[in-house]
Every structure is written in structure tokens, then in C-alpha cells.
Design an enzyme around this catalytic site. Structure first.
Site, PDB file in Angstrom:
ATOM      1  N   HIS A   1      47.550  43.957  38.538  1.00  0.00           N
ATOM      2  CA  HIS A   1      48.202  42.868  39.184  1.00  0.00           C
ATOM      3  C   HIS A   1      48.131  42.982  40.792  1.00  0.00           C
ATOM      4  CE1 HIS A   1      51.244  45.885  39.122  1.00  0.00           C
ATOM      5  NE2 HIS A   1      51.760  45.254  40.008  1.00  0.00           N
TER       6      HIS A   1
ATOM      7  N   HIS B   1      47.156  44.446  47.707  1.00  0.00           N
ATOM      8  CA  HIS B   1      46.459  45.259  47.349  1.00  0.00           C
ATOM      9  C   HIS B   1      46.405  45.140  45.475  1.00  0.00           C
ATOM     10  CE1 HIS B   1      50.256  47.409  47.535  1.00  0.00           C
ATOM     11  NE2 HIS B   1      49.822  48.378  46.488  1.00  0.00           N
TER      12      HIS B   1
HETATM   13  P1  2AM Z   1      52.211  49.772  43.960  1.00  0.00           P
HETATM   14  O1  2AM Z   1      51.183  49.232  43.017  1.00  0.00           O
HETATM   15  O2  2AM Z   1      51.503  49.896  45.117  1.00  0.00           O
HETATM   16  O3  2AM Z   1      52.809  50.800  43.463  1.00  0.00           O
HETATM   17  C1  2AM Z   1      55.879  47.202  40.367  1.00  0.00           C
HETATM   18  O4  2AM Z   1      56.185  48.370  40.781  1.00  0.00           O
HETATM   19  C2  2AM Z   1      54.722  46.597  41.780  1.00  0.00           C
HETATM   20  O5  2AM Z   1      55.724  46.377  42.686  1.00  0.00           O
HETATM   21  C3  2AM Z   1      53.839  47.391  42.042  1.00  0.00           C
HETATM   22  O6  2AM Z   1      52.611  46.543  42.221  1.00  0.00           O
HETATM   23  C4  2AM Z   1      54.248  48.138  43.264  1.00  0.00           C
HETATM   24  O7  2AM Z   1      53.297  48.366  43.997  1.00  0.00           O
HETATM   25  C5  2AM Z   1      55.028  46.993  43.737  1.00  0.00           C
HETATM   26  N1  2AM Z   1      55.775  47.819  44.839  1.00  0.00           N
HETATM   27  C6  2AM Z   1      55.956  47.189  46.026  1.00  0.00           C
HETATM   28  N2  2AM Z   1      57.267  47.914  46.797  1.00  0.00           N
HETATM   29  C7  2AM Z   1      57.619  48.801  45.805  1.00  0.00           C
HETATM   30  C8  2AM Z   1      58.730  49.632  45.588  1.00  0.00           C
HETATM   31  N3  2AM Z   1      59.540  50.000  46.735  1.00  0.00           N
HETATM   32  N4  2AM Z   1      58.905  50.373  44.596  1.00  0.00           N
HETATM   33  C9  2AM Z   1      58.085  50.306  43.352  1.00  0.00           C
HETATM   34  N5  2AM Z   1      56.988  49.254  43.485  1.00  0.00           N
HETATM   35  C10 2AM Z   1      56.900  48.786  44.475  1.00  0.00           C
END
Ligand code: 2AM
Length: 179
Positions: free
Chosen positions: A36, A120
């Protein structure tokens, strides 16, 4: 509950991205159905806050748009590569939608996100993968690109942190409308 707002990917996109799930020892690959693009991460909220977020997201009206995926990048901290992701081409409609999601969350009573939006799609999380392996993977796949796909909606997601990695549940869907 732990919530975030995301764009889920159509099946052909998830399938194409699945081809990137190999060739990197020590990588924990995201399951294809869980791939996602996060628009906003809220973290822990209570039921009332979740309702306020849902109401604010329901009021967003932007047209559907196309989004191109290209390139592979990584997030690093303390001199280690922590995650590997596919990037998105610069997209004004995506930035507009993300801006509206951000405003909706602030309207629902949350503090504004201070970190810059870096769109991303996380492919893998890495633990102790030697940097040389990451380099070799990038040599092979770094220029990955595929045809643009139509973004026809976004979703409110719940994340469960299980021992075998995060598990996601769709709580609500917000359709976008014709351009
Ligand atoms: P990531 O894929 O770069 O880990 C669920 O965790 C989604 O929220 C993921 O896509 C994650 O990005 C994003 N996300 C953004 N900020 C976050 C945070 N502080 N902690 C965990 N997930 C975060």
C-alpha cells in the site's frame, strides 16, 4: 487502535510488484495483498477519534487520477538499510489528496504531521542485510518502472502488530470520482 490512511493497489500492480520479492537475503517481504501507499499515519486513536477521522475523510472530494510507479529506494538509519520501497513519480493529484487527508486529520483534532510527505510503497523490511547485498539488488532492480495505474479511492486502515509482522484491516473506503 492503530490507524493510517492509505491507497491500496489494484491486483495487477500488486502482481507486478511481487516480482521484486526475491534476491535479498535477510529481507522480510511485505505480502502482496498488504502492499500500500500511506497518505497519513495516525498511530493509536480511540473509537471517538476514529469516528471523527472517518467523518472528515468522507468530506474529501477529489477526482480519480493516474499514478506512475518508478524506481526503488531505501530508508536508512544508524548506517543500516531498514526498508526498501518503490517510489512514485511526482504527482500533483497525489499531493493534493495527501494534503486533503492531512487537513482532515487535523480537523479531526490531531496535531499536524511535521515530516515531509515521502510517497513510497514498502516492499521489504531489512534486518542486518549486508549493504553489499542491497547494492546488488539495486543494480538489478533499481530502475524498476511500470505503467501508471488509476487511483479510484483511498481507505482508512487498521494495523495490528503481530509477531509475524503487521497485519492490516480495511475499516472504511472513500471512493474518488471521475476526472
Ligand atoms: P512504512 O511502510 O514506511 O513503514 C502502517 O504502519 C503504514 O504507516 C506503513 O506504510 C508505514 O510506513 C506508515 N507509517 C508512517 N509513519 C509511521 C510511523 N511513525 N510508525 C509506523 N508506521 C508509519
Amino acid at each position: 487502535m492503530r490507524l493510517f490512511i492509505a491507497i491500496l493497489l489494484p491486483e495487477p500492480v500488486r502482481e507486478a510488484l511481487s516480482e521484486l520479492r526475491s534476491g535479498l537475503p535477510g529481507a522480510r517481504w511485505v505480502e502482496p495483498e498488504a502492499l500500500h501507499l500511506t497518505l497519513r499515519f495516525m498511530g493509536e486513536v480511540d473509537a471517538g477519534e476514529a469516528e471523527d477521522i472517518d467523518a472528515a475523510l468522507t468530506a474529501i472530494h477529489v477526482p480519480a487520477f493516474d499514478l506512475a510507479i518508478s524506481g526503488i529506494g531505501s530508508f536508512q538509519s544508524r548506517r543500516r538499510v531498514r526498508s526498501l520501497w518503490v517510489g512514485l513519480g511526482r504527482s500533483e493529484p497525489l499531493e493534493r489528496l495527501q494534503g486533503k487527508a492531512e487537513s482532515a486529520v487535523v480537523r479531526a483534532g490531531f496535531e499536524p504531521e511535521r515530516r515531509k510527505f515521502k510517497p513510497h510503497i514498502t516492499l521489504a523490511r531489512l534486518k542486518k542485510t549486508p549493504v553489499g547485498h542491497v547494492g546488488a539488488y539495486m543494480e538489478t532492480h533499481g530502475t524498476f518502472a511500470m505503467a501508471a495505474f488509476a487511483v479510484t479511492g483511498f481507505t482508512l486502515m487498521r494495523s495490528y502488530l503481530n509477531r509475524d509482522g503487521p497485519h492490516y484491516e480495511t475499516l472504511a473506503k472513500y471512493p474518488l470520482h471521475g476526472p
